[in-house]
Write an enzyme that holds these catalytic residues in place. Structure first.
Site, mmCIF file in Angstrom:
data_model
loop_
_atom_site.group_PDB
_atom_site.id
_atom_site.type_symbol
_atom_site.label_atom_id
_atom_site.label_comp_id
_atom_site.label_asym_id
_atom_site.label_seq_id
_atom_site.Cartn_x
_atom_site.Cartn_y
_atom_site.Cartn_z
ATOM 1 N N CYS A 133 0.819 -1.216 0.000
ATOM 2 C CA CYS A 133 0.000 0.000 0.000
ATOM 3 C C CYS A 133 0.854 1.268 0.000
ATOM 4 C CB CYS A 133 -0.950 -0.017 1.192
ATOM 5 S SG CYS A 133 -0.168 -0.450 2.756
HETATM 6 N N1 LIG Z 1 -4.213 -4.281 5.161
HETATM 7 C C1 LIG Z 1 -3.630 -3.556 4.217
HETATM 8 O O1 LIG Z 1 -3.745 -2.329 4.186
HETATM 9 C C2 LIG Z 1 -2.814 -4.204 3.160
HETATM 10 C C3 LIG Z 1 -2.478 -5.528 3.221
HETATM 11 N N2 LIG Z 1 -1.671 -6.088 2.270
HETATM 12 C C4 LIG Z 1 -1.285 -7.463 2.369
HETATM 13 O O2 LIG Z 1 -2.421 -8.279 2.098
HETATM 14 C C5 LIG Z 1 -2.399 -9.452 2.871
HETATM 15 C C6 LIG Z 1 -3.696 -9.547 3.666
HETATM 16 O O3 LIG Z 1 -3.782 -8.418 4.519
HETATM 17 P P1 LIG Z 1 -5.025 -8.162 5.459
HETATM 18 O O4 LIG Z 1 -6.290 -8.410 4.723
HETATM 19 O O5 LIG Z 1 -4.802 -6.854 6.092
HETATM 20 O O6 LIG Z 1 -4.797 -9.318 6.537
HETATM 21 P P2 LIG Z 1 -5.761 -9.789 7.685
HETATM 22 O O7 LIG Z 1 -4.919 -10.026 8.873
HETATM 23 O O8 LIG Z 1 -6.883 -8.832 7.822
HETATM 24 O O9 LIG Z 1 -6.324 -11.156 7.094
HETATM 25 C C7 LIG Z 1 -5.539 -12.250 6.944
HETATM 26 C C8 LIG Z 1 -6.379 -13.398 6.414
HETATM 27 O O10 LIG Z 1 -5.535 -14.501 6.169
HETATM 28 C C9 LIG Z 1 -6.039 -15.684 6.786
HETATM 29 N N3 LIG Z 1 -4.876 -16.385 7.294
HETATM 30 C C10 LIG Z 1 -4.034 -15.999 8.270
HETATM 31 N N4 LIG Z 1 -3.042 -16.893 8.421
HETATM 32 C C11 LIG Z 1 -3.272 -17.868 7.510
HETATM 33 C C12 LIG Z 1 -2.624 -19.073 7.176
HETATM 34 N N5 LIG Z 1 -1.513 -19.465 7.818
HETATM 35 N N6 LIG Z 1 -3.144 -19.850 6.203
HETATM 36 C C13 LIG Z 1 -4.276 -19.476 5.562
HETATM 37 N N7 LIG Z 1 -4.953 -18.336 5.835
HETATM 38 C C14 LIG Z 1 -4.443 -17.551 6.789
HETATM 39 C C15 LIG Z 1 -7.004 -15.201 7.862
HETATM 40 O O11 LIG Z 1 -8.158 -16.018 7.899
HETATM 41 P P3 LIG Z 1 -8.346 -17.306 8.781
HETATM 42 O O12 LIG Z 1 -7.419 -17.158 9.963
HETATM 43 O O13 LIG Z 1 -9.779 -17.284 9.147
HETATM 44 O O14 LIG Z 1 -7.987 -18.434 7.884
HETATM 45 C C16 LIG Z 1 -7.459 -13.842 7.338
HETATM 46 O O15 LIG Z 1 -8.603 -13.983 6.543
HETATM 47 C C17 LIG Z 1 -1.153 -9.354 3.753
HETATM 48 O O16 LIG Z 1 -0.095 -10.054 3.151
HETATM 49 C C18 LIG Z 1 -0.858 -7.880 3.767
HETATM 50 O O17 LIG Z 1 0.490 -7.629 3.987
HETATM 51 C C19 LIG Z 1 -1.240 -5.373 1.186
HETATM 52 C C20 LIG Z 1 -1.576 -4.064 1.061
HETATM 53 C C21 LIG Z 1 -2.369 -3.361 2.056
HETATM 54 C C1 LIG Z 2 0.132 -0.204 9.799
HETATM 55 C C2 LIG Z 2 0.867 -1.364 9.201
HETATM 56 O O1 LIG Z 2 1.377 -2.238 9.879
HETATM 57 N N1 LIG Z 2 0.952 -1.382 7.897
HETATM 58 C C3 LIG Z 2 1.580 -2.426 7.169
HETATM 59 C C4 LIG Z 2 1.351 -2.098 5.757
HETATM 60 C C5 LIG Z 2 2.043 -3.021 4.870
HETATM 61 C C6 LIG Z 2 1.155 -4.073 4.297
HETATM 62 O O2 LIG Z 2 0.118 -4.413 4.748
HETATM 63 O O3 LIG Z 2 1.594 -4.605 3.178
HETATM 64 P P1 LIG Z 2 2.614 -5.835 3.004
HETATM 65 O O4 LIG Z 2 2.914 -6.469 4.338
HETATM 66 O O5 LIG Z 2 1.849 -6.685 2.088
HETATM 67 O O6 LIG Z 2 3.820 -5.272 2.379
HETATM 68 C C7 LIG Z 2 3.075 -2.540 7.463
HETATM 69 O O7 LIG Z 2 3.739 -1.523 7.617
HETATM 70 O O8 LIG Z 2 3.593 -3.657 7.462
#
Ligand SMILES: NC(=O)C1=CN([C@@H]2O[C@H](COP(=O)(O)OP(=O)(O)OC[C@H]3O[C@@H](n4cnc5c(N)ncnc54)[C@H](OP(=O)(O)O)[C@@H]3O)[C@@H](O)[C@H]2O)C=CC1
Ligand SMILES: CC(=O)N[C@@H](CCC(=O)OP(=O)(O)O)C(=O)O
Length: 314
Positions: A133
């Protein structure tokens, strides 16, 4: 209709992906994997989901066995390889879009930030790594002028706490965040390396997390080899993004969190020069869950599947 599977479906980005997929005629969500919500209706989390769909706890082999046209991986970092391997074995034609950082440094995966790195290589691609992000916002700030820089670009970032995912930590603890701003990972954040690698330009990055839920700002400080005029500085961005449906400009003030939060696109602007024209500052606001994650994943998926990139997004 292309059959799309989602792993990590109950997370913050998963929730947005369910909503965005429901807005498309040409993509249908056929499975949603979550261990914590297995058996529950997906509509309990996202009312837009297909009515009959229930969360399933699927391991990597079970996901691969579904034989979907595409699978979106939205799990924490470190989990994607097992799914990629199982899919490579059982269903190598399945397109994977991975939201984690696991393959952003792997040249055999396409790094999908279409507005900067183009769309030429998407068609038929099956392994796509979705940018981070802050890395999206930072690159949008730096890319149009990277050829003019005399040294590293400095990016100051602030994001809402949804950026820290759903696993409890100090960075998503609303009590610790109340009336607060938390700096973290001040050198060597993964997005610092990600921006530097994909821009071919050194970036220094200092992230902060704040008490609001979603939205993100990147403010970039840029040092130029030669003085630049205001017209040339601003013009570089207007030219670079003029035809981009998801990039908007704010010309009379810097973009703020509210300009990006809940929006599918990014707002760029606030171009400010030092008196001698050798230093410029520019701001990008976007939603970490949308253009910073789920929206970009839908763009990448649509391009790979040769569908309309912007259906349901603009
Ligand atoms: N949040 C953000 O702003 C951003 C996030 N990302 C990336 O996107 C990805 C998802 O982020 P986000 O939605 O915030 O994460 P969350 O923590 O909100 O969700 C993670 C999801 O993954 C599942 N999960 C966790 N561990 C495992 C595992 N070992 N095996 C299978 N499923 C698993 C969980 O579901 P359950 O435990 O029910 O299976 C849950 O649905 C991350 O890699 C993050 O770095 C990228 C850009 C922005
Ligand atoms: C507030 C906060 O913790 N933000 C996350 C945003 C990064 C993220 O979610 O993206 P990836 O892990 O997929 O790079 C961080 O800095 O790790």
């Amino acid at each position: 209709m292309k059959r799309i599977g989602l792993v990590g479906a109950r997370g913050h980005t998963g929730r947005e992906l369910i909503r965005l997929l429901s807005r498309r005629e040409d993509m249908g969500l056929v499975f949603a994997s979550s261990r914590a919500m297995a058996g529950e209706s997906v509509t309990a989390l996202a009312s837009e989901a297909p009515r009959e769909l229930r969360f399933e706890a699927l391991d990597a082999e079970a996901v691969a066995a579904k034989g979907a046209d595409a699978v979106i991986l939205a799990m924490p970092n470190g989990e994607a390889a097992a799914y990629a391997d199982a899919i490579a074995q059982a269903a190598p034609g399945t397109v994977i879009v991975d939201l984690s950082a696991d393959f952003r440094f792997d040249a055999s995966w396409l790094y999908g930030l279409p507005e900067i790195h183009g769309r030429d290589r998407h068609r038929g691609a099956t392994r796509i790594s979705n940018p981070g992000c802050y890395a999206t916002a930072g690159q949008l700030c730096v890319a149009p002028v990277r050829h003019l820089l005399s040294g590293p670009a400095h990016v100051f970032g602030v994001s809402g706490y949804s950026g820290a995912g759903t696993t409890p930590s100090r960075k998503n603890d609303t009590e610790a965040l109340a009336d607060n701003l938390m700096p973290y990972a001040l050198a060597g954040h993964i997005h610092e390396r990600e921006m530097s690698r994909h821009l071919g330009q050194d970036v220094r990055f200092s992230p902060h997390v704040a008490a609001f839920f979603q939205g993100l700002i990147a403010t970039a400080q840029l040092e130029f080899r030669e003085p630049v005029t205001q017209e040339a500085f601003k013009g570089a961005y207007l030219d670079a993004y003029a035809d981009e449906a998801l990039i908007g400009f704010i010309e009379d003030r810097p973009p703020e969190i509210r300009d990006g939060a809940h929006s599918n696109g990014a707002s760029v602007g606030g171009w400010t020069l030092s008196e001698d024209g050798r230093r410029g500052v520019v701001v990008c606001a976007l939603d970490n869950l949308l253009k910073g994650a789920a929206v970009q994943a839908i763009q990448n998926l649509a391009l790979a599947l040769e569908l309309d990139e912007f259906e349901g997004l603009t």
